[in-house]
Design a protein around this motif. Structure first.
Motif, short mmCIF file in Angstrom:
data_model
loop_
_atom_site.label_atom_id
_atom_site.label_comp_id
_atom_site.label_asym_id
_atom_site.label_seq_id
_atom_site.Cartn_x
_atom_site.Cartn_y
_atom_site.Cartn_z
N GLY A 56 0.53 -1.10 0.34
CA GLY A 56 0.08 -0.38 0.03
C GLY A 56 0.78 1.47 -0.04
O GLY A 56 2.13 1.03 0.22
N PRO A 57 0.04 2.50 -0.17
CA PRO A 57 0.98 3.67 -0.67
C PRO A 57 1.22 4.24 0.35
O PRO A 57 2.15 4.70 0.95
N ARG A 58 1.23 3.48 2.21
CA ARG A 58 1.86 3.88 3.57
C ARG A 58 3.10 3.31 3.59
O ARG A 58 3.31 3.36 4.66
N ASP A 59 3.73 1.90 3.14
CA ASP A 59 4.57 1.52 3.62
C ASP A 59 6.07 2.56 3.04
O ASP A 59 6.06 2.94 2.41
N SER A 60 6.48 1.78 3.90
CA SER A 60 7.86 2.80 4.12
C SER A 60 9.20 2.69 2.86
O SER A 60 9.99 3.19 2.46
N TRP A 61 9.14 1.29 2.40
CA TRP A 61 9.23 1.16 0.79
C TRP A 61 8.41 2.22 -0.67
O TRP A 61 9.21 2.35 -1.70
N VAL A 62 7.60 2.72 -0.53
CA VAL A 62 7.42 3.92 -1.52
C VAL A 62 8.43 4.82 -1.32
O VAL A 62 9.61 4.85 -0.91
N GLY A 63 8.17 4.59 -3.51
CA GLY A 63 9.49 5.12 -3.71
C GLY A 63 11.02 4.71 -4.11
O GLY A 63 11.97 4.66 -5.16
N ARG A 64 10.99 3.74 -3.55
CA ARG A 64 12.06 2.70 -4.47
C ARG A 64 11.83 2.43 -5.89
O ARG A 64 9.96 2.29 -6.19
N GLU A 90 -3.12 -4.66 6.41
CA GLU A 90 -1.93 -4.41 7.71
C GLU A 90 -1.16 -3.66 7.25
O GLU A 90 -0.43 -3.05 6.26
N GLU A 91 -1.35 -2.74 8.21
CA GLU A 91 -0.14 -1.89 8.85
C GLU A 91 0.56 -1.94 10.27
O GLU A 91 0.09 -1.97 11.26
N THR A 92 1.64 -2.11 10.37
CA THR A 92 2.76 -2.77 11.39
C THR A 92 3.78 -2.14 10.91
O THR A 92 4.06 -2.48 10.36
N ASP A 93 4.20 -1.22 12.15
CA ASP A 93 5.96 -1.30 12.34
C ASP A 93 6.55 -2.35 12.37
O ASP A 93 5.93 -3.56 12.95
N GLY A 94 7.39 -3.07 11.95
CA GLY A 94 7.96 -4.52 11.72
C GLY A 94 9.58 -4.39 12.01
O GLY A 94 10.54 -3.82 11.38
N THR A 95 9.86 -5.10 10.56
CA THR A 95 11.35 -5.52 10.98
C THR A 95 11.26 -6.72 9.24
O THR A 95 10.78 -7.65 9.03
N THR A 96 12.09 -6.10 8.60
CA THR A 96 12.44 -7.68 7.35
C THR A 96 13.09 -8.60 7.17
O THR A 96 13.93 -8.25 8.25
N PRO A 97 12.74 -9.04 6.88
CA PRO A 97 13.84 -10.76 7.13
C PRO A 97 15.62 -10.58 7.37
O PRO A 97 15.81 -11.32 8.13
N ARG A 98 15.86 -9.70 6.68
CA ARG A 98 17.38 -9.25 7.42
C ARG A 98 17.35 -8.14 8.62
O ARG A 98 18.48 -7.53 8.61
N GLY A 99 16.64 -7.87 9.31
CA GLY A 99 16.14 -7.45 10.86
C GLY A 99 16.63 -6.04 10.28
O GLY A 99 16.41 -5.17 11.23
N HIS A 105 2.54 -1.69 4.66
CA HIS A 105 1.79 -1.37 4.82
C HIS A 105 1.09 -2.26 3.08
O HIS A 105 1.78 -2.51 1.85
N ILE A 106 0.97 -3.11 4.26
CA ILE A 106 0.48 -4.78 3.40
C ILE A 106 -1.95 -4.90 2.44
O ILE A 106 -1.40 -4.85 3.78
N PHE A 107 -2.00 -5.44 1.82
CA PHE A 107 -2.91 -6.38 1.54
C PHE A 107 -2.71 -7.66 1.66
O PHE A 107 -1.81 -7.99 0.06
N HIS A 108 -3.91 -8.05 1.96
CA HIS A 108 -3.52 -9.82 2.17
C HIS A 108 -4.24 -10.11 1.47
O HIS A 108 -5.42 -9.81 1.92
N ILE A 109 -4.26 -10.67 -0.23
CA ILE A 109 -5.25 -11.02 -0.64
C ILE A 109 -5.06 -13.07 -0.98
O ILE A 109 -4.53 -13.59 -1.28
N VAL A 110 -6.58 -13.16 -1.27
CA VAL A 110 -7.01 -14.76 -1.32
C VAL A 110 -8.28 -14.40 -2.14
O VAL A 110 -9.75 -14.12 -1.83
#
Length: 114
Positions: A56-64, A90-99, A105-110
């Protein structure tokens, strides 16, 4: 510059019943994302499924460079023609797999194609 062979887009396999794109589609550059999504949607038969995540647009990677981010309304609109079995934002602060710290900001879809 990529070789001309890399610019040719192969057809989607016939008879695809499920496309799972766990965290992969956001890595498609914006200029090609909608084309790729259309190919996925067209490849799925009625009753075929899609599962994955879109950012989503509030993900911290926006602009990459080379990444696509969708607003909720745009994401839902792209799923027209599908029955949503799960659509969770889902919108939450966390860590990447690299720590590394990251705001997700993610949409989980099925979804199942009508």
């Amino acid at each position: 510059m990529p070789s001309p062979a890399l610019l040719i887009t192969p057809p989607m396999p016939i008879g695809v019943r499920l496309v799972n794109s766990s965290f992969a589609l956001p890595l498609c550059e914006p200029a090609r994302f909608h084309e790729l999504w259309l190919r996925i949607a067209e490849a799925l038969p009625s009753g075929g499924g899609f599962s994955g995540q879109w950012h989503g647009p509030r993900d911290s990677w926006v602009g990459r460079p080379g990444m696509t981010f969708l607003g909720r309304d745009e994401a839902v609109a792209l799923l027209d023609g599908f029955d949503l079995e799960m659509f969770e934002e889902e919108e939450t602060d966390g860590t990447t797999p690299r720590g590394n710290p990251k705001h997700w900001h993610i949409f989980h879809i099925v979804a199942r194609k009508r």
